[in-house]
Enzyme design. Structure first.
Site, PDB file in Angstrom:
ATOM      1  N   SER A  63       1.108  -1.241   0.026  1.00  0.00           N
ATOM      2  CA  SER A  63       0.341  -0.190  -0.308  1.00  0.00           C
ATOM      3  C   SER A  63       0.503   1.319  -0.078  1.00  0.00           C
ATOM      4  O   SER A  63       1.100   2.031  -0.465  1.00  0.00           O
ATOM      5  CB  SER A  63      -0.575  -0.037   1.272  1.00  0.00           C
ATOM      6  OG  SER A  63      -1.403  -1.225   1.244  1.00  0.00           O
ATOM      7  N   ARG A  64       1.003   1.467   1.050  1.00  0.00           N
ATOM      8  CA  ARG A  64       2.238   2.872   1.318  1.00  0.00           C
ATOM      9  C   ARG A  64       2.859   2.347   2.394  1.00  0.00           C
ATOM     10  O   ARG A  64       2.983   2.038   3.171  1.00  0.00           O
ATOM     11  CB  ARG A  64       1.633   4.119   1.763  1.00  0.00           C
ATOM     12  CG  ARG A  64       0.254   4.467   1.033  1.00  0.00           C
ATOM     13  CD  ARG A  64       0.736   4.926  -0.249  1.00  0.00           C
ATOM     14  NE  ARG A  64      -0.028   5.636  -1.459  1.00  0.00           N
ATOM     15  CZ  ARG A  64      -0.383   5.097  -2.586  1.00  0.00           C
ATOM     16  NH1 ARG A  64       0.393   3.791  -2.636  1.00  0.00           N
ATOM     17  NH2 ARG A  64      -1.203   5.534  -3.416  1.00  0.00           N
ATOM     18  N   ASP A  88       5.980  -3.377  -1.663  1.00  0.00           N
ATOM     19  CA  ASP A  88       6.843  -2.645  -3.022  1.00  0.00           C
ATOM     20  C   ASP A  88       6.884  -1.402  -2.692  1.00  0.00           C
ATOM     21  O   ASP A  88       6.621  -0.708  -3.482  1.00  0.00           O
ATOM     22  CB  ASP A  88       5.539  -3.183  -3.963  1.00  0.00           C
ATOM     23  CG  ASP A  88       4.037  -2.721  -3.773  1.00  0.00           C
ATOM     24  OD1 ASP A  88       4.157  -2.390  -3.227  1.00  0.00           O
ATOM     25  OD2 ASP A  88       3.094  -2.941  -4.899  1.00  0.00           O
ATOM     26  N   GLU A  93      11.859   5.155   0.898  1.00  0.00           N
ATOM     27  CA  GLU A  93      12.984   4.975  -0.291  1.00  0.00           C
ATOM     28  C   GLU A  93      12.637   6.332  -0.998  1.00  0.00           C
ATOM     29  O   GLU A  93      13.631   6.160  -2.200  1.00  0.00           O
ATOM     30  CB  GLU A  93      11.254   4.114  -1.210  1.00  0.00           C
ATOM     31  CG  GLU A  93      10.145   4.664  -1.366  1.00  0.00           C
ATOM     32  CD  GLU A  93       9.197   3.297  -2.019  1.00  0.00           C
ATOM     33  OE1 GLU A  93       8.926   3.943  -2.625  1.00  0.00           O
ATOM     34  OE2 GLU A  93       9.624   2.599  -2.206  1.00  0.00           O
ATOM     35  N   HIS A 134       6.793  -0.958  -7.026  1.00  0.00           N
ATOM     36  CA  HIS A 134       5.214  -0.599  -7.186  1.00  0.00           C
ATOM     37  C   HIS A 134       4.842  -0.526  -8.295  1.00  0.00           C
ATOM     38  O   HIS A 134       4.765   0.346  -8.536  1.00  0.00           O
ATOM     39  CB  HIS A 134       5.018  -0.097  -6.181  1.00  0.00           C
ATOM     40  CG  HIS A 134       3.163   0.699  -6.216  1.00  0.00           C
ATOM     41  ND1 HIS A 134       3.041   0.336  -5.171  1.00  0.00           N
ATOM     42  CD2 HIS A 134       2.783   1.206  -5.961  1.00  0.00           C
ATOM     43  CE1 HIS A 134       1.625   0.123  -4.293  1.00  0.00           C
ATOM     44  NE2 HIS A 134       1.278   1.322  -5.417  1.00  0.00           N
ATOM     45  N   PHE A 137       0.009  -1.095 -11.222  1.00  0.00           N
ATOM     46  CA  PHE A 137      -0.668  -0.454 -12.341  1.00  0.00           C
ATOM     47  C   PHE A 137      -0.908  -0.276 -14.047  1.00  0.00           C
ATOM     48  O   PHE A 137      -1.100  -0.366 -14.502  1.00  0.00           O
ATOM     49  CB  PHE A 137      -0.831   1.559 -11.800  1.00  0.00           C
ATOM     50  CG  PHE A 137       0.311   1.966 -12.857  1.00  0.00           C
ATOM     51  CD1 PHE A 137       1.174   2.747 -13.734  1.00  0.00           C
ATOM     52  CD2 PHE A 137       1.899   1.894 -11.752  1.00  0.00           C
ATOM     53  CE1 PHE A 137       2.815   2.333 -14.055  1.00  0.00           C
ATOM     54  CE2 PHE A 137       3.014   2.075 -11.362  1.00  0.00           C
ATOM     55  CZ  PHE A 137       3.920   2.713 -13.152  1.00  0.00           C
TER      56      PHE A 137
END
Length: 169
Positions: A63-64, A88, A93, A134, A137
């Site tokens: 998620s975050r 991810d 980061e 990540h 999408f």
């Protein structure tokens, strides 16, 4: 098992059993995070939450990064309270990926960039940790949906509305 501050019937219909967050932590062998980062979810997984988890739990954050208190997770990996960790997204980061650092070498032969993050490097070097990009999408279905929605938005805009996808500020 699932936890959500706003349980919904659709999830119940497909078999989810909603429990308290504390119960979820204590009963799960695998925990996956799928929630937004808000002031209320910042460091959702911290030392206190980890203390309620089963020994050797697998923790996945998709998620975050800010949902995870990274030093607390590293400590739990060291003691094997958390058996494995996958993500991810990472709290620390920002600025670590997608940067061309080739021109930032101050000394010839230097192998460490100026913004090297020892916490991130130490985490991803572990054999029981996996970090991936990540890219949720970046599937054919998601890209098709993005293109279709964009096309519909442009059509609605060019015709003066009404608008299906309005964001209220």
């Amino acid at each position: 098992l699932a936890y959500d501050p706003f349980p919904n019937q659709e999830m119940r219909d497909i078999g989810a059993t909603f429990v308290s967050f504390e119960e979820l932590l204590g009963r799960s062998d695998v925990l996956t995070l799928h929630c937004p980062l808000t002031p209320g979810t910042h460091h959702l997984i911290d030392e206190a939450a980890i203390s309620l988890m089963r020994p050797g739990v697998m923790l996945m954050n998709v998620s975050r990064g800010g949902l995870i208190d990274t030093p607390a997770v590293i400590d739990a990996l060291d003691t094997r309270k958390i058996g494995s960790f996958g993500a991810d997204v990472l709290e620390c980061e920002q600025g670590s990926f997608f940067n061309d650092l080739s021109a930032e070498q101050q000394h010839p032969g230097a192998s460490m960039p100026v913004n090297w993050n020892p916490r991130l490097s130490g985490l991803v070097a572990r054999p029981n940790v996996i970090v991936t990009p990540h890219t949720g999408f970046l599937t054919q279905e998601a890209l098709n949906d993005i293109a279709t929605t964009t096309e519909a938005n442009l059509f609605e805009f060019s015709n003066g509305g009404p608008y299906t996808n309005v964001v209220e500020a």
